[in-house]
Motif scaffolding. Structure first.
Motif, PDB file in Angstrom:
ATOM      1  N   SER A   1       0.819  -1.217   0.000  1.00 49.15           N
ATOM      2  CA  SER A   1       0.000   0.000   0.000  1.00 49.15           C
ATOM      3  C   SER A   1       0.852   1.265   0.000  1.00 49.15           C
ATOM      4  O   SER A   1       0.339   2.348  -0.270  1.00 49.15           O
ATOM      5  N   ASP A   2       2.151   1.140   0.255  1.00 48.07           N
ATOM      6  CA  ASP A   2       3.048   2.296   0.239  1.00 48.07           C
ATOM      7  C   ASP A   2       3.671   2.523  -1.143  1.00 48.07           C
ATOM      8  O   ASP A   2       4.383   3.504  -1.342  1.00 48.07           O
ATOM      9  N   THR A   3       3.431   1.617  -2.084  1.00 47.56           N
ATOM     10  CA  THR A   3       4.042   1.761  -3.398  1.00 47.56           C
ATOM     11  C   THR A   3       3.058   2.379  -4.385  1.00 47.56           C
ATOM     12  O   THR A   3       1.846   2.343  -4.186  1.00 47.56           O
ATOM     13  N   GLY A   4       3.583   2.910  -5.473  1.00 48.44           N
ATOM     14  CA  GLY A   4       2.737   3.425  -6.549  1.00 48.44           C
ATOM     15  C   GLY A   4       2.026   4.715  -6.223  1.00 48.44           C
ATOM     16  O   GLY A   4       1.062   5.070  -6.892  1.00 48.44           O
ATOM     17  N   ASN A   5       2.496   5.435  -5.236  1.00 49.98           N
ATOM     18  CA  ASN A   5       1.890   6.723  -4.900  1.00 49.98           C
ATOM     19  C   ASN A   5       2.641   7.817  -5.647  1.00 49.98           C
ATOM     20  O   ASN A   5       3.744   8.198  -5.271  1.00 49.98           O
ATOM     21  N   PHE A   6       2.036   8.324  -6.709  1.00 50.57           N
ATOM     22  CA  PHE A   6       2.676   9.331  -7.543  1.00 50.57           C
ATOM     23  C   PHE A   6       2.363  10.723  -7.022  1.00 50.57           C
ATOM     24  O   PHE A   6       1.292  10.973  -6.473  1.00 50.57           O
ATOM     25  N   THR A   7       3.296  11.635  -7.246  1.00 49.00           N
ATOM     26  CA  THR A   7       3.059  13.027  -6.870  1.00 49.00           C
ATOM     27  C   THR A   7       2.121  13.657  -7.901  1.00 49.00           C
ATOM     28  O   THR A   7       1.956  13.141  -9.017  1.00 49.00           O
ATOM     29  N   ALA A   8       1.544  14.780  -7.539  1.00 48.25           N
ATOM     30  CA  ALA A   8       0.672  15.501  -8.463  1.00 48.25           C
ATOM     31  C   ALA A   8       1.456  15.908  -9.711  1.00 48.25           C
ATOM     32  O   ALA A   8       0.940  15.843 -10.834  1.00 48.25           O
ATOM     33  N   ASN A   9       2.723  16.286  -9.553  1.00 51.99           N
ATOM     34  CA  ASN A   9       3.541  16.681 -10.696  1.00 51.99           C
ATOM     35  C   ASN A   9       3.807  15.487 -11.611  1.00 51.99           C
ATOM     36  O   ASN A   9       3.767  15.627 -12.842  1.00 51.99           O
ATOM     37  N   GLN A  10       4.076  14.314 -11.057  1.00 47.81           N
ATOM     38  CA  GLN A  10       4.296  13.122 -11.871  1.00 47.81           C
ATOM     39  C   GLN A  10       3.037  12.781 -12.679  1.00 47.81           C
ATOM     40  O   GLN A  10       3.129  12.434 -13.856  1.00 47.81           O
ATOM     41  N   GLU A  11       1.883  12.879 -12.052  1.00 47.50           N
ATOM     42  CA  GLU A  11       0.623  12.621 -12.761  1.00 47.50           C
ATOM     43  C   GLU A  11       0.412  13.644 -13.879  1.00 47.50           C
ATOM     44  O   GLU A  11       0.007  13.284 -14.985  1.00 47.50           O
ATOM     45  N   LYS A  12       0.735  14.910 -13.615  1.00 45.78           N
ATOM     46  CA  LYS A  12       0.602  15.965 -14.623  1.00 45.78           C
ATOM     47  C   LYS A  12       1.540  15.699 -15.801  1.00 45.78           C
ATOM     48  O   LYS A  12       1.130  15.803 -16.965  1.00 45.78           O
ATOM     49  N   LEU A  13       2.787  15.327 -15.534  1.00 44.66           N
ATOM     50  CA  LEU A  13       3.754  15.049 -16.589  1.00 44.66           C
ATOM     51  C   LEU A  13       3.328  13.846 -17.433  1.00 44.66           C
ATOM     52  O   LEU A  13       3.444  13.873 -18.667  1.00 44.66           O
ATOM     53  N   ALA A  14       2.814  12.801 -16.797  1.00 48.26           N
ATOM     54  CA  ALA A  14       2.354  11.621 -17.536  1.00 48.26           C
ATOM     55  C   ALA A  14       1.189  11.987 -18.451  1.00 48.26           C
ATOM     56  O   ALA A  14       1.118  11.536 -19.602  1.00 48.26           O
ATOM     57  N   LYS A  15       0.286  12.828 -17.980  1.00 48.99           N
ATOM     58  CA  LYS A  15      -0.839  13.263 -18.812  1.00 48.99           C
ATOM     59  C   LYS A  15      -0.348  14.093 -19.992  1.00 48.99           C
ATOM     60  O   LYS A  15      -0.849  13.948 -21.119  1.00 48.99           O
ATOM     61  N   GLU A  16       0.654  14.943 -19.768  1.00 48.09           N
ATOM     62  CA  GLU A  16       1.213  15.734 -20.864  1.00 48.09           C
ATOM     63  C   GLU A  16       1.816  14.833 -21.938  1.00 48.09           C
ATOM     64  O   GLU A  16       1.642  15.084 -23.138  1.00 48.09           O
TER      65      GLU A  16
END
Length: 94
Positions: A4-19
């Motif tokens: 449950s501690d793995t795979g927690n992305f930051t908001a910036n990482q999620e934004k970059l992946a969407k870009e």
């Protein structure tokens, strides 16, 4: 570490992946395809790839004419083959 501690992305990482996803979508709409090759993303013209020789039919490949591509960034691993060639006979003159 707990699962449950793995795979927690930051908001910036999620934004970059969407870009990245948005840019890939735009590139596809422009007439290109993107393939993952070993450790690199490669961009090919969709029209060229219509005439590509499937790897399992290598006896008919035109090894004198490799399909041109643009490198679009390094990746960790794709598990894919590394080269694309035209079908023999598609290129008839230089």
């Amino acid at each position: 570490m707990k699962y449950s501690d793995t795979g927690n992305f930051t908001a910036n990482q999620e934004k970059l992946a969407k870009e990245i996803a948005d840019r890939i979508s735009k590139l596809r709409r422009s007439g290109c395809i993107i393939l993952a090759k070993s450790d690199m993303l490669q961009v090919y013209k969709s029209e060229d790839m219509k005439h590509a020789q499937p790897l399992h039919l290598t006896t008919g490949s035109d090894y004198d004419h490799r399909i041109k591509y643009i490198e679009a960034g390094k990746i960790n691993d794709s598990g894919a083959d590394d080269e694309e060639h035209f079908k023999r006979g598609y290129i008839t003159k230089e």
